[in-house]
Design a protein around this motif. Sequence first.
Motif, mmCIF file in Angstrom:
data_model
loop_
_atom_site.group_PDB
_atom_site.id
_atom_site.type_symbol
_atom_site.label_atom_id
_atom_site.label_comp_id
_atom_site.label_asym_id
_atom_site.label_seq_id
_atom_site.Cartn_x
_atom_site.Cartn_y
_atom_site.Cartn_z
ATOM 1 N N GLN A 191 0.864 -1.186 0.000
ATOM 2 C CA GLN A 191 0.000 0.000 0.000
ATOM 3 C C GLN A 191 0.900 1.235 0.000
ATOM 4 O O GLN A 191 0.896 2.031 0.935
ATOM 5 C CB GLN A 191 -0.915 -0.010 1.231
ATOM 6 N N SER A 192 1.645 1.365 -1.067
ATOM 7 C CA SER A 192 2.689 2.384 -1.124
ATOM 8 C C SER A 192 2.713 3.076 -2.479
ATOM 9 O O SER A 192 2.614 2.418 -3.520
ATOM 10 C CB SER A 192 4.056 1.745 -0.849
ATOM 11 N N ASN A 193 2.862 4.388 -2.437
ATOM 12 C CA ASN A 193 3.085 5.189 -3.637
ATOM 13 C C ASN A 193 4.490 5.797 -3.617
ATOM 14 O O ASN A 193 4.822 6.663 -4.410
ATOM 15 C CB ASN A 193 2.032 6.309 -3.711
ATOM 16 N N VAL A 194 5.304 5.322 -2.675
ATOM 17 C CA VAL A 194 6.652 5.858 -2.464
ATOM 18 C C VAL A 194 7.556 5.511 -3.643
ATOM 19 O O VAL A 194 7.477 4.421 -4.205
ATOM 20 C CB VAL A 194 7.223 5.283 -1.149
ATOM 21 N N ARG A 195 8.447 6.467 -3.987
ATOM 22 C CA ARG A 195 9.371 6.254 -5.113
ATOM 23 C C ARG A 195 10.780 6.722 -4.716
ATOM 24 O O ARG A 195 11.004 7.907 -4.486
ATOM 25 C CB ARG A 195 8.932 7.051 -6.349
ATOM 26 N N PHE A 196 11.717 5.808 -4.609
ATOM 27 C CA PHE A 196 13.121 6.172 -4.356
ATOM 28 C C PHE A 196 14.028 5.010 -4.723
ATOM 29 O O PHE A 196 13.584 3.861 -4.842
ATOM 30 C CB PHE A 196 13.343 6.597 -2.901
ATOM 31 N N ILE A 197 15.303 5.310 -4.909
ATOM 32 C CA ILE A 197 16.331 4.277 -5.020
ATOM 33 C C ILE A 197 17.399 4.577 -3.979
ATOM 34 O O ILE A 197 17.682 5.740 -3.669
ATOM 35 C CB ILE A 197 16.952 4.182 -6.437
ATOM 36 N N LEU A 257 -2.125 18.588 -5.870
ATOM 37 C CA LEU A 257 -3.299 19.304 -6.360
ATOM 38 C C LEU A 257 -4.562 18.449 -6.393
ATOM 39 O O LEU A 257 -5.602 18.910 -6.854
ATOM 40 C CB LEU A 257 -3.021 19.868 -7.756
ATOM 41 N N ALA A 258 -4.491 17.230 -5.906
ATOM 42 C CA ALA A 258 -5.666 16.357 -5.848
ATOM 43 C C ALA A 258 -5.367 15.213 -4.897
ATOM 44 O O ALA A 258 -4.218 14.767 -4.793
ATOM 45 C CB ALA A 258 -6.012 15.806 -7.229
ATOM 46 N N ASP A 259 -6.388 14.740 -4.200
ATOM 47 C CA ASP A 259 -6.226 13.565 -3.352
ATOM 48 C C ASP A 259 -6.544 12.328 -4.194
ATOM 49 O O ASP A 259 -7.707 11.940 -4.349
ATOM 50 C CB ASP A 259 -7.152 13.644 -2.139
ATOM 51 N N VAL A 260 -5.503 11.735 -4.751
ATOM 52 C CA VAL A 260 -5.672 10.595 -5.644
ATOM 53 C C VAL A 260 -6.181 9.380 -4.866
ATOM 54 O O VAL A 260 -7.016 8.619 -5.350
ATOM 55 C CB VAL A 260 -4.340 10.260 -6.343
ATOM 56 N N PHE A 261 -5.670 9.224 -3.652
ATOM 57 C CA PHE A 261 -6.100 8.116 -2.796
ATOM 58 C C PHE A 261 -6.932 8.667 -1.642
ATOM 59 O O PHE A 261 -6.696 9.775 -1.168
ATOM 60 C CB PHE A 261 -4.880 7.369 -2.233
ATOM 61 N N GLU A 262 -7.886 7.871 -1.184
ATOM 62 C CA GLU A 262 -8.662 8.274 -0.019
ATOM 63 C C GLU A 262 -7.747 8.309 1.196
ATOM 64 O O GLU A 262 -6.909 7.433 1.389
ATOM 65 C CB GLU A 262 -9.808 7.298 0.232
ATOM 66 N N LYS A 263 -7.959 9.326 2.031
ATOM 67 C CA LYS A 263 -7.080 9.504 3.185
ATOM 68 C C LYS A 263 -7.092 8.291 4.103
ATOM 69 O O LYS A 263 -6.067 7.878 4.647
ATOM 70 C CB LYS A 263 -7.509 10.751 3.961
ATOM 71 N N LYS A 264 -8.281 7.688 4.281
ATOM 72 C CA LYS A 264 -8.395 6.557 5.192
ATOM 73 C C LYS A 264 -7.629 5.335 4.701
ATOM 74 O O LYS A 264 -7.322 4.424 5.481
ATOM 75 C CB LYS A 264 -9.866 6.205 5.419
ATOM 76 N N GLN A 265 -7.288 5.290 3.404
ATOM 77 C CA GLN A 265 -6.485 4.181 2.891
ATOM 78 C C GLN A 265 -5.062 4.219 3.440
ATOM 79 O O GLN A 265 -4.384 3.210 3.515
ATOM 80 C CB GLN A 265 -6.419 4.231 1.359
ATOM 81 N N ASN A 266 -4.619 5.423 3.806
ATOM 82 C CA ASN A 266 -3.273 5.627 4.363
ATOM 83 C C ASN A 266 -2.195 5.062 3.440
ATOM 84 O O ASN A 266 -1.267 4.386 3.881
ATOM 85 C CB ASN A 266 -3.166 4.995 5.747
ATOM 86 N N ILE A 267 -2.337 5.326 2.144
ATOM 87 C CA ILE A 267 -1.320 4.903 1.170
ATOM 88 C C ILE A 267 -0.018 5.656 1.465
ATOM 89 O O ILE A 267 -0.017 6.882 1.601
ATOM 90 C CB ILE A 267 -1.783 5.199 -0.273
ATOM 91 N N LYS A 268 1.066 4.927 1.569
ATOM 92 C CA LYS A 268 2.333 5.534 1.964
ATOM 93 C C LYS A 268 2.861 6.486 0.886
ATOM 94 O O LYS A 268 2.857 6.162 -0.306
ATOM 95 C CB LYS A 268 3.378 4.449 2.240
ATOM 96 N N GLU A 269 3.297 7.651 1.336
ATOM 97 C CA GLU A 269 3.912 8.661 0.470
ATOM 98 C C GLU A 269 5.217 9.112 1.116
ATOM 99 O O GLU A 269 5.399 9.005 2.333
ATOM 100 C CB GLU A 269 2.990 9.877 0.301
ATOM 101 N N LEU A 270 6.101 9.654 0.304
ATOM 102 C CA LEU A 270 7.372 10.148 0.824
ATOM 103 C C LEU A 270 7.819 11.366 0.032
ATOM 104 O O LEU A 270 7.811 11.357 -1.198
ATOM 105 C CB LEU A 270 8.452 9.065 0.736
ATOM 106 N N GLY A 271 8.194 12.406 0.759
ATOM 107 C CA GLY A 271 8.715 13.617 0.129
ATOM 108 C C GLY A 271 9.930 14.124 0.873
ATOM 109 O O GLY A 271 10.179 13.746 2.023
#
Length: 584
Positions: free
Chosen positions: A354-360, A547-561
Amino acid sequence: MIILSPSSKFRVRYEVAEGQPYSHLDRMILKAVADNCTSQESLSNIFQIHPRLIIQSLVTLTQAGWIALGSSSDGQFLITPMGKNALTDEKLPEFIEKTTRISYVLLDRVTGVVIPENQVPYTNKLLLQRRNLFDNRVCLKMELFDNKIDEGEIIHMVPRGKGQRLHWVGPIEMVTKGQDYILVDFDEVKQQIVNLPSRLADALLPYVTIKASEIRFLQEKEVSQISHDNWMSGEFNEITLGARAELPDPLADYLNFEWKLSDLIVGEIEHENQLHDALSQAKSVLYIASSSVSAKRIAELVEPISLALKRGVDIHILRGIKSDAESVQLISEIADKESSIGKGKIIANRMAAQSNVRFILWDVPSGEFNAIVGSYDWLSQLQVRHDVGIRVNNQLLVAYLARHAAGLWVGTRGESLSSVPDRWRRIATGVENNVDLFSELASNKEIKAKFFFTQEHFALRYKWIQQNKSDLMIASPMMTDLIFPMLQKRKSARNGEISDTKLYYAELPEKYKEDFLISGAAVKVKDLSGSFIVSDNQVCVSSFNFLADVFEKKQNIKELGLTITGGSVGVQVREKLLKLLEAG
């Protein structure tokens, strides 16, 4: 006005280490000194590694009493009798004292922000009931139901003193579920939260503002017996846990960052070059986190992957939420084929995270680790994409990222027994061992950086848009009407002037195109997949769609910035990003 925010308490068990571990490099340098290689220059010539590693080893050996300072430029170091005895030992001795400790953090169930319990005032259901305050409390609605905390998110919150390093984190156990309540003191005149650290206050402010408006509308302001005055007077001290002390510095979580404009990676060509460099240069391990992993893309990379495996590099691929099932089969086939001839292993999580994170993240021959964090989907199908990433060289940030990598993997369904998380925890510990943590946190350089995790992005977006920041630039692949209320408040705060505000997007639903708020402010950019905010002297590059909530907040899809602040960072980044956007 005191408003309650539901939260859960988590117990964090961890180990701190004091002293210095001795590595095999230390033994080899000690032997070289014993063989009359007694200057830093001669040691660097022999070992052909980064001078910093030589210096660290010499400091370690000196502190251990195994070498001493010489009296000439040719004999800068001399081996001591203790050092000679150490060389005769079959096993390399260690000089480390480990201590197990426990700390507590609170997970705010409205915003998802995690914060040390000693930085916020809070209470619980039982204490409220004892004072007959529970039934008529003014409370925000719980919005997040995830019961896990990623160790990478709390690593900088774990208490430790000077000279102490974090050796291990875990387990992180939930003690209460929504039974604790953070006490939020809201100033209705200034429209500010006055008693919480800024990162939690910024996140809660939109919810608290709405709740306060509802109370005023319903004329229920006094529905709660806990008011600002009687709480500050000490009347409710017996039900208040946590902190009532001075708030921490807003930049306390930021680390020093050596910034160069060349560390800003833009476009698919630059990112692809970085990926191939990582595959060809990695010394022993490479972690690739990609929201989308496609079988077709893996097939295109078979050759460089195979060469890396033959060199003995282990490749760990975190398959995110958009990954296809066929990619797992192809990765397994590569693993089976290379297992007989290669030294390295390739491993991927079987169930999509459940992740949208992108890194190497990878190690280089010098022994240090490099990383690139941003919006580029490393293993999705190759196409023209305007993406943005930032190269991370700060080793403490790298250690934090390694622990986050472990947390992402262990949090994936079916991967709790995988060996991958422990590998990255050990890497994080090893990297931290080579960093003077206390000096790193205490020093005050002009440019600093910090990782932003999943739910923290909502607060960052709200704050940057609505605060009176100049030259605001926001870009993300999709835009919806979510942004319009925030833009309206920005416009009102600036007397109707938002000419210095630019929004860049690739996709906008038809029904929003005529909205007067974005007239002149929004620009469509074909193939835009980068996501970032630039304002004043700071920039945030992320996997999060601002600029948009692509995933519902309650899904808690992982993001990283990653946010960088200070100096002329904003100006430098803006110029380079404008060229990228104009190309689209």
